[in-house]
Motif scaffolding. Structure first.
Motif, mmCIF file in Angstrom:
data_model
loop_
_atom_site.group_PDB
_atom_site.id
_atom_site.type_symbol
_atom_site.label_atom_id
_atom_site.label_comp_id
_atom_site.label_asym_id
_atom_site.label_seq_id
_atom_site.Cartn_x
_atom_site.Cartn_y
_atom_site.Cartn_z
ATOM 1 N N ILE A 146 16.727 -69.390 17.853
ATOM 2 C CA ILE A 146 15.915 -68.970 16.716
ATOM 3 C C ILE A 146 16.398 -69.720 15.474
ATOM 4 O O ILE A 146 17.538 -70.204 15.435
ATOM 5 N N ALA A 147 15.533 -69.816 14.496
ATOM 6 C CA ALA A 147 15.885 -70.497 13.246
ATOM 7 C C ALA A 147 15.059 -69.905 12.122
ATOM 8 O O ALA A 147 14.055 -69.230 12.370
ATOM 9 N N SER A 148 15.523 -70.136 10.909
ATOM 10 C CA SER A 148 14.741 -69.728 9.735
ATOM 11 C C SER A 148 14.450 -70.982 8.915
ATOM 12 O O SER A 148 15.357 -71.764 8.641
ATOM 13 N N ASN A 149 13.194 -71.167 8.579
ATOM 14 C CA ASN A 149 12.808 -72.349 7.801
ATOM 15 C C ASN A 149 11.794 -71.894 6.744
ATOM 16 O O ASN A 149 10.603 -72.102 6.870
ATOM 17 N N PRO A 150 12.306 -71.212 5.698
ATOM 18 C CA PRO A 150 11.377 -70.663 4.697
ATOM 19 C C PRO A 150 10.525 -71.740 4.060
ATOM 20 O O PRO A 150 10.929 -72.892 3.948
ATOM 21 N N GLU A 151 9.342 -71.322 3.635
ATOM 22 C CA GLU A 151 8.386 -72.270 3.057
ATOM 23 C C GLU A 151 8.309 -72.068 1.541
ATOM 24 O O GLU A 151 8.202 -70.949 1.068
ATOM 25 N N PHE A 152 8.323 -73.177 0.816
ATOM 26 C CA PHE A 152 8.315 -73.091 -0.652
ATOM 27 C C PHE A 152 7.041 -73.659 -1.273
ATOM 28 O O PHE A 152 6.966 -73.806 -2.487
ATOM 29 N N LEU A 153 6.039 -73.988 -0.435
ATOM 30 C CA LEU A 153 4.825 -74.576 -1.010
ATOM 31 C C LEU A 153 4.151 -73.601 -1.966
ATOM 32 O O LEU A 153 4.317 -72.381 -1.844
ATOM 33 N N ARG A 154 3.416 -74.178 -2.927
ATOM 34 C CA ARG A 154 2.651 -73.343 -3.863
ATOM 35 C C ARG A 154 1.179 -73.565 -3.609
ATOM 36 O O ARG A 154 0.761 -74.720 -3.405
ATOM 37 N N GLU A 155 0.414 -72.498 -3.600
ATOM 38 C CA GLU A 155 -1.030 -72.660 -3.443
ATOM 39 C C GLU A 155 -1.545 -73.496 -4.603
ATOM 40 O O GLU A 155 -1.066 -73.374 -5.724
ATOM 41 N N GLY A 156 -2.510 -74.338 -4.323
ATOM 42 C CA GLY A 156 -3.061 -75.195 -5.379
ATOM 43 C C GLY A 156 -2.451 -76.587 -5.332
ATOM 44 O O GLY A 156 -3.069 -77.555 -5.742
ATOM 45 N N SER A 157 -1.209 -76.681 -4.853
ATOM 46 C CA SER A 157 -0.581 -78.010 -4.697
ATOM 47 C C SER A 157 0.194 -78.010 -3.386
ATOM 48 O O SER A 157 1.241 -78.627 -3.260
ATOM 49 N N ALA A 158 -0.351 -77.272 -2.402
ATOM 50 C CA ALA A 158 0.400 -76.966 -1.182
ATOM 51 C C ALA A 158 0.737 -78.209 -0.359
ATOM 52 O O ALA A 158 1.857 -78.337 0.139
ATOM 53 N N ILE A 159 -0.223 -79.128 -0.237
ATOM 54 C CA ILE A 159 0.032 -80.301 0.610
ATOM 55 C C ILE A 159 1.118 -81.163 -0.014
ATOM 56 O O ILE A 159 2.077 -81.571 0.644
ATOM 57 N N ASN A 160 0.972 -81.412 -1.293
ATOM 58 C CA ASN A 160 1.974 -82.214 -1.986
ATOM 59 C C ASN A 160 3.343 -81.526 -1.940
ATOM 60 O O ASN A 160 4.368 -82.173 -1.698
ATOM 61 N N ASP A 161 3.365 -80.226 -2.124
ATOM 62 C CA ASP A 161 4.639 -79.495 -2.093
ATOM 63 C C ASP A 161 5.293 -79.592 -0.717
ATOM 64 O O ASP A 161 6.508 -79.705 -0.599
ATOM 65 N N PHE A 162 4.450 -79.525 0.328
ATOM 66 C CA PHE A 162 5.025 -79.573 1.676
ATOM 67 C C PHE A 162 5.559 -80.973 2.000
ATOM 68 O O PHE A 162 6.630 -81.111 2.582
#
Ligand code: NAD
Length: 430
Positions: A146-162
């Motif tokens: 198992i692993a944890s990989n939290p996501e920090f993207l913001r809606e509105g700029s999600a692709i760029n953030d990812f």
């Protein structure tokens, strides 16, 4: 790599599509059959700049599939991401029942090594529960991590953030899991922080709580500014030039909303409480935020005196620009309060009106901002969409019944507004 993304919401759809864009073979799974049907027809259920094109491109390249058949997706994948919703329960705690359900299915289905990665925002120690849930059912003793990989993207700029994040956080307990995830993220140029699973889980809640604290802090400063005659925009600029503080998240306004900050804050308060710590600081951050929404209604009342049967125009319904997400948006609370006082509401948002209609079917939805202004007693700005900043203010003034503007996002310059003949009220400005 072969990836199953369980949960195809804002996070699952964006991250799944981006992993496909990076060359992986991705199956996005959801138990919402209608959503999957639409996605398979190329219809994107959310508004996110650049997403539609990227989904179509990767579907055509046969790197991206959508299904409701979770078992099949798990069977053929090496890495299983859990990106289901973790909505708040009444007491503020995160509801982890979907995370548990998915973990149980993984255990029942797997016949060879799987890496199960928590992508959803979850309370610390959820990883341990996922592991326990799988172990109880894993009678064949199939190898897994198992692993944890939290996501920090913001809606509105999600692709760029990812694709261009400040950091990637990976919480693991084995070298194999670490190597797999580092390999997966190799094409992305960003520092990778490898931690234990508990720390990774806390990093997400601590980060969102800190950002929410920054917003409530500047909103509290905005009140001091109003009481003293200072201008919060100048104060924030002066503070933000200090590198230790930074200029981001220092815009005073109608308060924060969205599916992350409010729920993550209340979840973190509850996590702390369950661990035996009273996180009073964060409770106050919540209080300031809810008072800020009341402040908008108060400002409307101060301008209009009696609200009964007055018409208020609302520009902006989404919790921030470039998204159609209205979950916990300040607009929802503010419109709700105004309706209680028998105010007639006319509203416009470039993307979020369809979703808002499900909550408020009986308010008037307009085709553009100018239609909102027609015969309206006061115009209230609740989301800082670019198109509102470019309005023809002469036309706005001519259309309004009384030239009152309550600028809940400080998008206009108070001096210019007053010169143009508006009765202008911002947040924390003179
Ligand atoms: P969402 O509600 O948009 O999507 C969740 C999806 O999971 C829905 O489509 C739902 O149908 C699906 N789902 C629920 N139970 C399922 C199950 N048992 N099997 C298959 N599918 C299931 O939520 P979201 O905004 O994508 O958030 C997902 C998680 O990511 C949450 O924990 C959230 O806090 C976190 N997060 C969200 C954001 C954001 O900006 N939205 C950013 C970072 C992290």
């Amino acid at each position: 790599m072969k990836i199953a993304m369980i949960g195809t919401g804002y996070v699952g759809l964006v991250t799944g599509t981006c992993f496909a864009e990076l060359g992986n073979s991705v199956i996005c799974v959801d138990n919402d059959l209608n959503k999957i049907k639409k996605l398979n027809q190329g219809i994107i259920p959310i508004y996110e700049p650049g997403l539609e094109e990227m989904v179509h491109k990767n579907m055509e390249a046969k790197r991206l599939d959508f299904t409701s058949e979770i078992e099949e997706a798990i069977k053929v994948s090496d890495i299983i991401f859990i990106a289901v919703g973790t909505p708040p329960k009444e007491n503020g705690e995160a509801d982890l029942s979907s995370v548990e359900k998915v973990s149980a299915i993984v255990a029942d289905v797997m016949t060879e090594y799987k890496l199960v990665v928590g992508k959803s925002t979850v309370p610390v120690n959820t990883g341990r529960w996922i592991k326990k849930t799988i172990n109880i059912r894993n009678i064949k003793g199939v190898d897994f991590d198992i692993a944890s990989n939290p996501e920090f993207l913001r809606e509105g700029s999600a692709i760029n953030d990812f694709l261009h994040p400040d950091r990637i956080v990976i919480g693991v307990e084995s070298e194999k899991a670490k190597n797999l995830l580092c390999e997966l993220y190799k094409p992305i140029d960003a520092p990778i922080l490898v931690t234990d699973i508990e720390s990774a889980e806390i990093i997400k809640h601590a980060s969102n709580s800190f950002l929410a604290t920054k917003i409530s802090f500047i909103n509290a400063i905005s009140i001091i500014c109003e009481l003293s005659g200072a201008d919060v925009r100048k104060v924030a600029e002066g503070m933000g030039l200090d590198k230790r503080i930074g200029k981001d998240f220092l815009s005073a306004g109608a308060g924060f909303g969205g599916f992350c900050f409010p729920k993550d804050l209340s979840a973190f308060i509850k996590i702390a409480e369950n661990l035996g710590y009273d996180f009073r600081l964060l409770k106050e951050v919540e209080n300031i935020n809810s008072e800020q929404k009341k402040t908008i209604v108060k400002k409307i009342r101060e301008n209009l005196w009696n609200l009964n049967e007055k018409t208020v125009g609302i520009l902006g319904l989404s919790f921030k620009p470039n998204t159609d997400d209205i979950r916990y948006a300040p607009s929802i609370d503010i419109i709700g309060e105004l309706l209680k006082e028998n105010v007639q509401i006319k509203a416009y948002d470039p993307q979020a009106m369809e979703r808002t209609k499900r909550i408020f079917p009986n308010i008037v939805y307009c085709r553009n901002p100018y239609e909102v202004c027609e015969g309206t007693d006061a115009l209230v700005i609740l989301t800082e969409w670019d198109e509102f900043k470019e309005l023809d203010m002469k036309r706005v003034k001519a259309l309004l019944k009384t030239p009152i503007i309550i600028d809940g996002r400080n998008i206009f310059d108070p001096e210019i507004m007053r010169e143009d003949g508006f009765l202008y009220t911002g947040i924390g400005t003179k």
